[in-house]
Design an enzyme around this catalytic site. Structure first.
Site, PDB file in Angstrom:
ATOM      1  N   TYR A  33      63.832 -40.325  -9.990  1.00 54.74           N
ATOM      2  CA  TYR A  33      62.812 -39.316  -9.680  1.00 54.74           C
ATOM      3  C   TYR A  33      63.459 -37.965  -9.429  1.00 54.74           C
ATOM      4  O   TYR A  33      64.692 -37.852  -9.353  1.00 54.74           O
ATOM      5  CB  TYR A  33      61.948 -39.749  -8.489  1.00 54.74           C
ATOM      6  CG  TYR A  33      62.608 -39.639  -7.127  1.00 54.74           C
ATOM      7  CD1 TYR A  33      63.606 -40.516  -6.732  1.00 54.74           C
ATOM      8  CD2 TYR A  33      62.217 -38.644  -6.234  1.00 54.74           C
ATOM      9  CE1 TYR A  33      64.201 -40.419  -5.472  1.00 54.74           C
ATOM     10  CE2 TYR A  33      62.807 -38.537  -4.975  1.00 54.74           C
ATOM     11  CZ  TYR A  33      63.793 -39.428  -4.602  1.00 54.74           C
ATOM     12  OH  TYR A  33      64.382 -39.315  -3.366  1.00 54.74           O
ATOM     13  N   ARG A  52      70.002 -32.170 -12.861  1.00 52.29           N
ATOM     14  CA  ARG A  52      70.155 -33.353 -12.015  1.00 52.29           C
ATOM     15  C   ARG A  52      69.314 -34.503 -12.557  1.00 52.29           C
ATOM     16  O   ARG A  52      69.781 -35.656 -12.593  1.00 52.29           O
ATOM     17  CB  ARG A  52      69.766 -33.035 -10.564  1.00 52.29           C
ATOM     18  CG  ARG A  52      70.011 -34.201  -9.623  1.00 52.29           C
ATOM     19  CD  ARG A  52      69.853 -33.835  -8.166  1.00 52.29           C
ATOM     20  NE  ARG A  52      68.474 -33.515  -7.826  1.00 52.29           N
ATOM     21  CZ  ARG A  52      68.069 -33.093  -6.628  1.00 52.29           C
ATOM     22  NH1 ARG A  52      68.951 -32.917  -5.655  1.00 52.29           N
ATOM     23  NH2 ARG A  52      66.812 -32.827  -6.391  1.00 52.29           N
ATOM     24  N   ARG A 101      60.122 -60.048 -17.181  1.00 53.04           N
ATOM     25  CA  ARG A 101      61.044 -59.431 -16.227  1.00 53.04           C
ATOM     26  C   ARG A 101      62.455 -59.956 -16.471  1.00 53.04           C
ATOM     27  O   ARG A 101      62.677 -61.171 -16.424  1.00 53.04           O
ATOM     28  CB  ARG A 101      60.587 -59.771 -14.809  1.00 53.04           C
ATOM     29  CG  ARG A 101      61.521 -59.301 -13.724  1.00 53.04           C
ATOM     30  CD  ARG A 101      60.989 -59.719 -12.349  1.00 53.04           C
ATOM     31  NE  ARG A 101      61.904 -59.339 -11.279  1.00 53.04           N
ATOM     32  CZ  ARG A 101      62.932 -60.078 -10.862  1.00 53.04           C
ATOM     33  NH1 ARG A 101      63.168 -61.254 -11.439  1.00 53.04           N
ATOM     34  NH2 ARG A 101      63.716 -59.659  -9.885  1.00 53.04           N
ATOM     35  N   HIS A 103      66.766 -58.952 -15.678  1.00 50.58           N
ATOM     36  CA  HIS A 103      67.647 -58.006 -14.982  1.00 50.58           C
ATOM     37  C   HIS A 103      68.296 -57.054 -15.984  1.00 50.58           C
ATOM     38  O   HIS A 103      68.451 -55.878 -15.712  1.00 50.58           O
ATOM     39  CB  HIS A 103      68.708 -58.753 -14.169  1.00 50.58           C
ATOM     40  CG  HIS A 103      68.186 -59.227 -12.846  1.00 50.58           C
ATOM     41  ND1 HIS A 103      67.263 -60.234 -12.741  1.00 50.58           N
ATOM     42  CD2 HIS A 103      68.426 -58.799 -11.582  1.00 50.58           C
ATOM     43  CE1 HIS A 103      66.959 -60.419 -11.463  1.00 50.58           C
ATOM     44  NE2 HIS A 103      67.651 -59.558 -10.742  1.00 50.58           N
ATOM     45  N   LYS A 149      69.485 -40.121  -8.364  1.00 47.45           N
ATOM     46  CA  LYS A 149      68.235 -40.021  -7.598  1.00 47.45           C
ATOM     47  C   LYS A 149      67.306 -41.160  -8.012  1.00 47.45           C
ATOM     48  O   LYS A 149      66.318 -40.964  -8.734  1.00 47.45           O
ATOM     49  CB  LYS A 149      67.594 -38.638  -7.821  1.00 47.45           C
ATOM     50  CG  LYS A 149      66.799 -38.132  -6.623  1.00 47.45           C
ATOM     51  CD  LYS A 149      66.561 -36.645  -6.711  1.00 47.45           C
ATOM     52  CE  LYS A 149      65.443 -36.157  -5.815  1.00 47.45           C
ATOM     53  NZ  LYS A 149      65.580 -36.420  -4.398  1.00 47.45           N
ATOM     54  N   GLU A 181      75.076 -38.151   4.714  1.00 44.09           N
ATOM     55  CA  GLU A 181      73.917 -37.249   4.621  1.00 44.09           C
ATOM     56  C   GLU A 181      72.804 -37.827   5.469  1.00 44.09           C
ATOM     57  O   GLU A 181      73.008 -38.801   6.202  1.00 44.09           O
ATOM     58  CB  GLU A 181      73.486 -37.092   3.160  1.00 44.09           C
ATOM     59  CG  GLU A 181      73.127 -38.394   2.486  1.00 44.09           C
ATOM     60  CD  GLU A 181      72.708 -38.235   1.018  1.00 44.09           C
ATOM     61  OE1 GLU A 181      72.214 -37.164   0.640  1.00 44.09           O
ATOM     62  OE2 GLU A 181      72.865 -39.211   0.272  1.00 44.09           O
ATOM     63  N   LEU A 205      73.561 -37.724  -2.329  1.00 44.88           N
ATOM     64  CA  LEU A 205      72.738 -37.093  -3.367  1.00 44.88           C
ATOM     65  C   LEU A 205      73.051 -35.593  -3.280  1.00 44.88           C
ATOM     66  O   LEU A 205      72.886 -35.002  -2.203  1.00 44.88           O
ATOM     67  CB  LEU A 205      71.265 -37.385  -3.068  1.00 44.88           C
ATOM     68  CG  LEU A 205      70.168 -37.101  -4.081  1.00 44.88           C
ATOM     69  CD1 LEU A 205      69.597 -35.711  -3.970  1.00 44.88           C
ATOM     70  CD2 LEU A 205      70.620 -37.349  -5.525  1.00 44.88           C
TER      71      LEU A 205
END
Ligand code: PDD
Length: 288
Positions: A33, A52, A101, A103, A149, A181, A205
């Site tokens: 995101y 980014r 599904r 991996h 991110k 952070e 980040l």
């Protein structure tokens, strides 16, 4: 009021936005995101945010579905659907929905899912920021690629929830005795008129606000070191700041229930935050 969002090429009412339950973002947290601020309708450093976002996508091998101009167009369209002067635009891109599904990345290729929405954003003034924040320290329980991110934020969520239960604004994370952070912010520490922050590597980040703050410090001729900060230096800091798109450059006045420095916003913070606010205002009017 109908709230407009962007989903896979269309601007639609939020209640009509539907994503498959087989989407790998939902099943596996397999996505990334980005949060882009817009002040006075102008995307703030779209270049940095796009770079980014592109790095995050490349790191997880999802092809970027859009160009930089497409992102600008989505930002501007969503902005005009809402009436706040300043807004942040949230973009989420996942690997998409597949039949089963697994991996591993599925062999057949689905389109990534791209979802975006706008939220009101405050352009805080110095007096609001100087009210300050409170924080607690917490173990950094995240993985070794915090520079991407990713949408899988459970360790960040748990750290922030811990800080909320302590009635404070943020959890400052410690990995092997080093300040990395915050759960959703970057951390700066001031000691003897010099500023210190964790290097931009895989343990944090690399915040855009952090990047601009470092530039402000350079312009102000205030020494800033991107270096490892031990916990002891955090606990004995003259000033601590948190930076992020939503918090801007905010002073922490209380850490683990003790005053930071003299418990008031520091002189270096004041200079830096003033420069940062001026920079944002100038950026918006310049870029228009
Ligand atoms: N969070 N570090 C982490 C872990 C973050 O999640 C964020 C931002 C930052 C600051 O980055 P920036 O200055 O680019 O906003 C640092 C966003 C705002 C969020 O998750 O909503």
């Amino acid at each position: 009021m109908t709230y407009t969002v962007y989903l896979d090429g269309r601007f639609i009412p939020e209640e009509k936005a539907r994503v498959s339950a087989m989407d790998r973002g939902f099943l596996l947290g397999d996505g990334i995101y980005e949060v882009m601020p817009m002040y006075h309708g102008v995307p703030f450093h779209l270049d940095y945010h796009f770079d980014r976002l592109s790095r995050s996508l490349a790191a997880v091998s999802i092809e970027n579905p859009l160009t930089r101009d497409d992102y600008r167009h989505i930002c501007e369209s969503l902005y005009h659907h809402h009436d706040s002067t300043h807004q942040s635009i949230y973009f989420q891109i996942t690997r998409g929905a597949y039949e089963t599904r697994t991996h591993y990345f599925p062999d057949e290729k689905a389109d990534p899912t791209l979802f975006a929405f706008a939220k009101p954003l405050e352009l805080h003034g110095l007096s609001t920021l100087s009210k300050g924040l409170a924080a607690v320290t917490h173990a950094d329980l995240r993985w070794q690629r915090c520079d991407i991110k990713v949408i899988s934020l459970l360790a960040n969520v748990m750290a922030r929830e811990y800080s909320k239960q302590q009635h404070v604004d943020e959890a400052i994370l410690l990995r092997d005795g080093i300040v990395t952070e915050g759960s959703h912010t970057n951390v700066f520490v001031v000691k003897n008129d010099e500023v210190f922050t964790h290097p931009s590597n895989e343990h944090i980040l690399g915040g855009i606000t952090r990047q601009v703050t470092i530039q402000m410090l350079k312009d102000l001729n205030i020494p800033c070191h991107e270096t490892l900060v031990p916990e002891a230096d955090l606990l004995s800091a003259d000033e601590i700041w948190l930076t992020s798109t939503t918090k801007m450059v905010a002073p922490v006045l209380q850490l683990n229930q003790h005053a930071v420095g003299d418990g008031k916003p520091g002189e270096i913070w004041q200079q830096t935050a003033s420069a940062f606010i001026r920079y944002i205002e100038g950026y918006a009017t310049h870029d228009k």
